[in-house]
Design a protein around this motif. Structure first.
Motif, PDB file in Angstrom:
ATOM      1  N   LYS A  12       7.443  20.721 -20.854  1.00  0.00           N
ATOM      2  CA  LYS A  12       7.111  20.768 -19.433  1.00  0.00           C
ATOM      3  C   LYS A  12       8.282  20.276 -18.594  1.00  0.00           C
ATOM      4  O   LYS A  12       8.604  20.858 -17.560  1.00  0.00           O
ATOM      5  CB  LYS A  12       5.874  19.909 -19.143  1.00  0.00           C
ATOM      6  CG  LYS A  12       4.579  20.522 -19.605  1.00  0.00           C
ATOM      7  CD  LYS A  12       3.401  19.636 -19.258  1.00  0.00           C
ATOM      8  CE  LYS A  12       2.105  20.208 -19.762  1.00  0.00           C
ATOM      9  NZ  LYS A  12       0.960  19.333 -19.471  1.00  0.00           N
ATOM     10  N   LYS A  13       8.918  19.202 -19.046  1.00  0.00           N
ATOM     11  CA  LYS A  13      10.062  18.686 -18.310  1.00  0.00           C
ATOM     12  C   LYS A  13      11.209  19.689 -18.304  1.00  0.00           C
ATOM     13  O   LYS A  13      11.897  19.859 -17.300  1.00  0.00           O
ATOM     14  CB  LYS A  13      10.528  17.358 -18.903  1.00  0.00           C
ATOM     15  CG  LYS A  13       9.594  16.205 -18.615  1.00  0.00           C
ATOM     16  CD  LYS A  13      10.089  14.911 -19.212  1.00  0.00           C
ATOM     17  CE  LYS A  13       9.113  13.781 -18.945  1.00  0.00           C
ATOM     18  NZ  LYS A  13       9.551  12.520 -19.569  1.00  0.00           N
ATOM     19  N   GLU A  14      11.422  20.347 -19.439  1.00  0.00           N
ATOM     20  CA  GLU A  14      12.473  21.361 -19.502  1.00  0.00           C
ATOM     21  C   GLU A  14      12.171  22.521 -18.553  1.00  0.00           C
ATOM     22  O   GLU A  14      13.068  23.018 -17.863  1.00  0.00           O
ATOM     23  CB  GLU A  14      12.633  21.883 -20.930  1.00  0.00           C
ATOM     24  CG  GLU A  14      13.244  20.876 -21.886  1.00  0.00           C
ATOM     25  CD  GLU A  14      13.240  21.353 -23.332  1.00  0.00           C
ATOM     26  OE1 GLU A  14      13.762  20.624 -24.169  1.00  0.00           O
ATOM     27  OE2 GLU A  14      12.714  22.454 -23.603  1.00  0.00           O
ATOM     28  N   LYS A  15      10.915  22.942 -18.492  1.00  0.00           N
ATOM     29  CA  LYS A  15      10.530  24.020 -17.587  1.00  0.00           C
ATOM     30  C   LYS A  15      10.740  23.602 -16.133  1.00  0.00           C
ATOM     31  O   LYS A  15      11.220  24.386 -15.311  1.00  0.00           O
ATOM     32  CB  LYS A  15       9.074  24.420 -17.802  1.00  0.00           C
ATOM     33  CG  LYS A  15       8.842  25.220 -19.063  1.00  0.00           C
ATOM     34  CD  LYS A  15       7.388  25.608 -19.203  1.00  0.00           C
ATOM     35  CE  LYS A  15       7.135  26.379 -20.492  1.00  0.00           C
ATOM     36  NZ  LYS A  15       5.720  26.728 -20.644  1.00  0.00           N
ATOM     37  N   LYS A  16      10.362  22.346 -15.810  1.00  0.00           N
ATOM     38  CA  LYS A  16      10.560  21.861 -14.449  1.00  0.00           C
ATOM     39  C   LYS A  16      12.037  21.839 -14.096  1.00  0.00           C
ATOM     40  O   LYS A  16      12.430  22.189 -12.982  1.00  0.00           O
ATOM     41  CB  LYS A  16       9.963  20.457 -14.280  1.00  0.00           C
ATOM     42  CG  LYS A  16       8.471  20.438 -14.160  1.00  0.00           C
ATOM     43  CD  LYS A  16       7.976  19.039 -13.902  1.00  0.00           C
ATOM     44  CE  LYS A  16       6.467  18.992 -13.785  1.00  0.00           C
ATOM     45  NZ  LYS A  16       5.981  17.615 -13.542  1.00  0.00           N
ATOM     46  N   ALA A  17      12.853  21.398 -15.044  1.00  0.00           N
ATOM     47  CA  ALA A  17      14.299  21.347 -14.799  1.00  0.00           C
ATOM     48  C   ALA A  17      14.848  22.751 -14.563  1.00  0.00           C
ATOM     49  O   ALA A  17      15.684  22.959 -13.680  1.00  0.00           O
ATOM     50  CB  ALA A  17      15.008  20.677 -15.969  1.00  0.00           C
ATOM     51  N   LYS A  18      14.376  23.737 -15.335  1.00  0.00           N
ATOM     52  CA  LYS A  18      14.818  25.114 -15.156  1.00  0.00           C
ATOM     53  C   LYS A  18      14.401  25.638 -13.781  1.00  0.00           C
ATOM     54  O   LYS A  18      15.161  26.322 -13.098  1.00  0.00           O
ATOM     55  CB  LYS A  18      14.251  26.021 -16.244  1.00  0.00           C
ATOM     56  CG  LYS A  18      14.902  25.820 -17.592  1.00  0.00           C
ATOM     57  CD  LYS A  18      14.293  26.754 -18.624  1.00  0.00           C
ATOM     58  CE  LYS A  18      14.886  26.524 -19.992  1.00  0.00           C
ATOM     59  NZ  LYS A  18      14.271  27.397 -21.001  1.00  0.00           N
ATOM     60  N   ARG A  19      13.167  25.306 -13.380  1.00  0.00           N
ATOM     61  CA  ARG A  19      12.686  25.749 -12.070  1.00  0.00           C
ATOM     62  C   ARG A  19      13.524  25.154 -10.946  1.00  0.00           C
ATOM     63  O   ARG A  19      13.850  25.822  -9.976  1.00  0.00           O
ATOM     64  CB  ARG A  19      11.218  25.358 -11.871  1.00  0.00           C
ATOM     65  CG  ARG A  19      10.261  26.238 -12.593  1.00  0.00           C
ATOM     66  CD  ARG A  19       8.824  25.905 -12.208  1.00  0.00           C
ATOM     67  NE  ARG A  19       7.986  26.105 -13.365  1.00  0.00           N
ATOM     68  CZ  ARG A  19       6.968  25.330 -13.720  1.00  0.00           C
ATOM     69  NH1 ARG A  19       6.659  24.291 -12.987  1.00  0.00           N
ATOM     70  NH2 ARG A  19       6.258  25.591 -14.775  1.00  0.00           N
ATOM     71  N   LYS A  20      13.868  23.855 -11.088  1.00  0.00           N
ATOM     72  CA  LYS A  20      14.676  23.215 -10.065  1.00  0.00           C
ATOM     73  C   LYS A  20      16.045  23.869  -9.966  1.00  0.00           C
ATOM     74  O   LYS A  20      16.570  24.075  -8.876  1.00  0.00           O
ATOM     75  CB  LYS A  20      14.834  21.722 -10.369  1.00  0.00           C
ATOM     76  CG  LYS A  20      13.597  20.916 -10.079  1.00  0.00           C
ATOM     77  CD  LYS A  20      13.822  19.446 -10.348  1.00  0.00           C
ATOM     78  CE  LYS A  20      12.573  18.626 -10.079  1.00  0.00           C
ATOM     79  NZ  LYS A  20      12.777  17.202 -10.363  1.00  0.00           N
ATOM     80  N   LYS A  21      16.632  24.204 -11.112  1.00  0.00           N
ATOM     81  CA  LYS A  21      17.934  24.870 -11.117  1.00  0.00           C
ATOM     82  C   LYS A  21      17.851  26.242 -10.452  1.00  0.00           C
ATOM     83  O   LYS A  21      18.711  26.632  -9.684  1.00  0.00           O
ATOM     84  CB  LYS A  21      18.469  25.018 -12.541  1.00  0.00           C
ATOM     85  CG  LYS A  21      18.964  23.727 -13.143  1.00  0.00           C
ATOM     86  CD  LYS A  21      19.503  23.953 -14.533  1.00  0.00           C
ATOM     87  CE  LYS A  21      19.953  22.654 -15.168  1.00  0.00           C
ATOM     88  NZ  LYS A  21      20.444  22.848 -16.540  1.00  0.00           N
ATOM     89  N   LYS A  22      16.768  26.989 -10.747  1.00  0.00           N
ATOM     90  CA  LYS A  22      16.584  28.306 -10.133  1.00  0.00           C
ATOM     91  C   LYS A  22      16.402  28.177  -8.634  1.00  0.00           C
ATOM     92  O   LYS A  22      16.943  28.965  -7.851  1.00  0.00           O
ATOM     93  CB  LYS A  22      15.370  29.016 -10.735  1.00  0.00           C
ATOM     94  CG  LYS A  22      15.601  29.576 -12.111  1.00  0.00           C
ATOM     95  CD  LYS A  22      14.378  30.320 -12.598  1.00  0.00           C
ATOM     96  CE  LYS A  22      14.575  30.865 -13.989  1.00  0.00           C
ATOM     97  NZ  LYS A  22      13.372  31.567 -14.472  1.00  0.00           N
ATOM     98  N   ASN A  23      15.628  27.191  -8.210  1.00  0.00           N
ATOM     99  CA  ASN A  23      15.385  26.991  -6.776  1.00  0.00           C
ATOM    100  C   ASN A  23      16.666  26.600  -6.048  1.00  0.00           C
ATOM    101  O   ASN A  23      16.883  26.981  -4.905  1.00  0.00           O
ATOM    102  CB  ASN A  23      14.307  25.932  -6.551  1.00  0.00           C
ATOM    103  CG  ASN A  23      12.935  26.431  -6.961  1.00  0.00           C
ATOM    104  OD1 ASN A  23      12.714  27.640  -7.038  1.00  0.00           O
ATOM    105  ND2 ASN A  23      12.021  25.522  -7.213  1.00  0.00           N
ATOM    106  N   LYS A  24      17.514  25.820  -6.689  1.00  0.00           N
ATOM    107  CA  LYS A  24      18.775  25.422  -6.056  1.00  0.00           C
ATOM    108  C   LYS A  24      19.719  26.607  -5.928  1.00  0.00           C
ATOM    109  O   LYS A  24      20.427  26.742  -4.962  1.00  0.00           O
ATOM    110  CB  LYS A  24      19.448  24.309  -6.864  1.00  0.00           C
ATOM    111  CG  LYS A  24      18.763  22.976  -6.712  1.00  0.00           C
ATOM    112  CD  LYS A  24      19.500  21.902  -7.497  1.00  0.00           C
ATOM    113  CE  LYS A  24      18.800  20.556  -7.329  1.00  0.00           C
ATOM    114  NZ  LYS A  24      19.461  19.512  -8.120  1.00  0.00           N
ATOM    115  N   LYS A  25      19.732  27.463  -6.972  1.00  0.00           N
ATOM    116  CA  LYS A  25      20.617  28.632  -6.950  1.00  0.00           C
ATOM    117  C   LYS A  25      20.105  29.674  -5.964  1.00  0.00           C
ATOM    118  O   LYS A  25      20.885  30.346  -5.295  1.00  0.00           O
ATOM    119  CB  LYS A  25      20.728  29.260  -8.340  1.00  0.00           C
ATOM    120  CG  LYS A  25      21.517  28.432  -9.314  1.00  0.00           C
ATOM    121  CD  LYS A  25      21.576  29.083 -10.665  1.00  0.00           C
ATOM    122  CE  LYS A  25      22.328  28.241 -11.667  1.00  0.00           C
ATOM    123  NZ  LYS A  25      22.332  28.854 -12.994  1.00  0.00           N
ATOM    124  N   GLY A  26      18.794  29.879  -5.934  1.00  0.00           N
ATOM    125  CA  GLY A  26      18.229  30.969  -5.138  1.00  0.00           C
ATOM    126  C   GLY A  26      17.852  30.588  -3.782  1.00  0.00           C
ATOM    127  O   GLY A  26      18.337  30.313  -2.800  1.00  0.00           O
TER     128      GLY A  26
END
Length: 156
Positions: free
Chosen positions: A142-156
């Motif tokens: 779950k933490k890894e998924k959240k981290a991926k989402r945060k990275k996507k949100n920062k990029k997009g």
């Protein structure tokens, strides 16, 4: 002679202060009250129900691994045997910590060997990780998924 009077006065005041502290006397509101006896022996802790534990974990693994009903039942019996052995080891008061650790490690190896007969290497690894660390594996994902989402949100 003055010393005798001072000494007697100190002795008298000393006993008076002890009485004021009420040492060895029952408190005024507590006269006639005797507290209930305390339990001296807590008894043996209740052992967990291995059958219930195995059913819950098998259902969890069915969802996580996507296994069929037959594999779930096989896994449930393996889990039941493993949990029964673990509980017997954990609740044996005669065993020392080091002996318990050796027996638990032997049971884990036996459990792993049994799992490898039915499941793939990846599935066995997931089961063993979950058994060893509990819900930590899920929380880590779950933490890894959240981290991926945060990275996507920062990029997009």
């Amino acid at each position: 002679m003055n010393y005798k009077i001072v000494f007697a006065l100190l002795l008298f005041l000393g006993t008076f202060s002890i009485e004021a502290q009420n040492i060895s006397n029952i408190a005024r509101g507590q006269r006639g009250y005797s507290p209930p006896p305390r339990a001296t022996e807590a008894g043996e802790p209740e052992k967990p129900d291995v059958n219930q534990m195995s059913i819950e974990k098998a259902t969890l693994y069915k969802e996580i691994l996507g296994i069929d009903v037959f594999q779930k039942e096989v896994l449930r019996t393996y889990l039941k045997d493993y949990y029964r052995a673990r509980v017997d080891i954990d609740y044996d008061p005669e065993l020392k910590f080091e002996d318990k650790q050796k027996l638990i490690n032997a049971e884990q190896k036996k459990f792993e060997k049994a799992l490898k007969e039915v499941f793939t290497e990846d599935q066995v690894e997931q089961i063993l990780t979950e058994e060893q660390f509990g819900n930590r594996a899920k929380e880590k994902k779950k933490k890894e998924k959240k981290a991926k989402r945060k990275k996507k949100n920062k990029k997009g």
